[in-house]
Design an enzyme around this catalytic site. Sequence first.
Site, PDB file in Angstrom:
ATOM      1  CG  ASP A  39     -97.467-127.432  56.012  1.00  0.00           C
ATOM      2  OD1 ASP A  39     -96.364-127.714  55.521  1.00  0.00           O
ATOM      3  OD2 ASP A  39     -98.475-128.131  55.836  1.00  0.00           O
ATOM      4  CG  HIS A  91    -100.138-134.473  54.024  1.00  0.00           C
ATOM      5  ND1 HIS A  91     -99.360-134.192  52.939  1.00  0.00           N
ATOM      6  CD2 HIS A  91    -100.318-133.279  54.666  1.00  0.00           C
ATOM      7  CE1 HIS A  91     -99.054-132.908  52.912  1.00  0.00           C
ATOM      8  NE2 HIS A  91     -99.650-132.325  53.946  1.00  0.00           N
ATOM      9  CD  GLU A 129    -101.558-126.008  56.525  1.00  0.00           C
ATOM     10  OE1 GLU A 129    -100.982-126.841  57.229  1.00  0.00           O
ATOM     11  OE2 GLU A 129    -102.248-126.336  55.530  1.00  0.00           O
TER      12      GLU A 129
HETATM   13  C1  3PY Z   1     -99.407-129.009  59.798  1.00  0.00           C
HETATM   14  O1  3PY Z   1     -98.983-129.017  60.959  1.00  0.00           O
HETATM   15  O2  3PY Z   1     -98.930-128.342  58.892  1.00  0.00           O
HETATM   16  C2  3PY Z   1    -100.535-129.838  59.420  1.00  0.00           C
HETATM   17  O3  3PY Z   1    -101.089-129.640  58.358  1.00  0.00           O
HETATM   18  C3  3PY Z   1    -100.946-130.960  60.287  1.00  0.00           C
HETATM   19  O4  3PY Z   1    -101.159-132.087  59.515  1.00  0.00           O
HETATM   20 MG    MG Z   2    -100.048-128.684  56.988  1.00  0.00          MG
END
Ligand code: 3PY
Ligand code: MG
Length: 265
Positions: A180, A53, A154
Amino acid sequence: MYAPSSGPGADEHPERPAIGPDSRGLWLMGNDVDLARRLAGTGFDWIALDAQHGAIDRSALVDLGRALGDVGTNFVVRVPGIDHAWIGASLDAGAAGVVVPSIASLEDARHAVRATYYPPLGERSWGPLTPMWDGYAPDAERANAQVQCAVMIETAGALDAVEQIAALDGVNLLFLGPVDLSLSLGLGLDALLADDSPDGPVGRILAAARRHDIEVAAFAGDPSRVPALRALGIDRIAVATDIALVALGARAVLDLTEDTYPRSP
Ligand code: 3PY
Ligand code: MG
């Protein structure tokens, strides 16, 4: 070229994980080399370069890797995806490990392992850049023993497969991406982090790691989320991003100078 023994000797590089126990990391999204060097000297235990990101392309990766290598700061790279080329390039640039996002299955985790390790465990290709700037490049066996292969948990798919992922040879860190994961599970972020039950999402990640003798790390991003992660028992946390640091610093300066600049009635 690329001799494994180039640069300082292996004995100057004791085996220690980049993302070690009780460590505070800084998540870097910008690509400014001078700022990275400056922040590297402030006391964080490790830096994660965010190429998913953040504004870090392959060229910035090399510049940042060289700069952080110069100042002896341990860094890992959050690669843009489950991408063989990026994982290899990050390690070639001197990263002590990779954080692989968007893992959604056991097969995804296998892919991350294949890219991270030299044979026989994986298929990483030889070509470290660090000797070009007089840095250290461990031989393949040592690199395999030292590298951190962190797979992000995630997605709902990764959570479903967390037990098998944790058991996979080569995965040595489960990296919680709470933002995520909360999106994927349809849960609020605060609710996710407040759930400390053993069969809650974070409880399942911690239990799988414990059972397979590997570690758990997490992204806080903003230091205000650190207490909740610590309370869950996580001790390797990216406690801030460069963006959060700037915002917090700006707020601190404005607060400090508030009395000197009284607001007009
Ligand atoms: C998340 O929390 O999804 C991440 O990928 C942290 O950047
Ligand atoms: Mg993430």
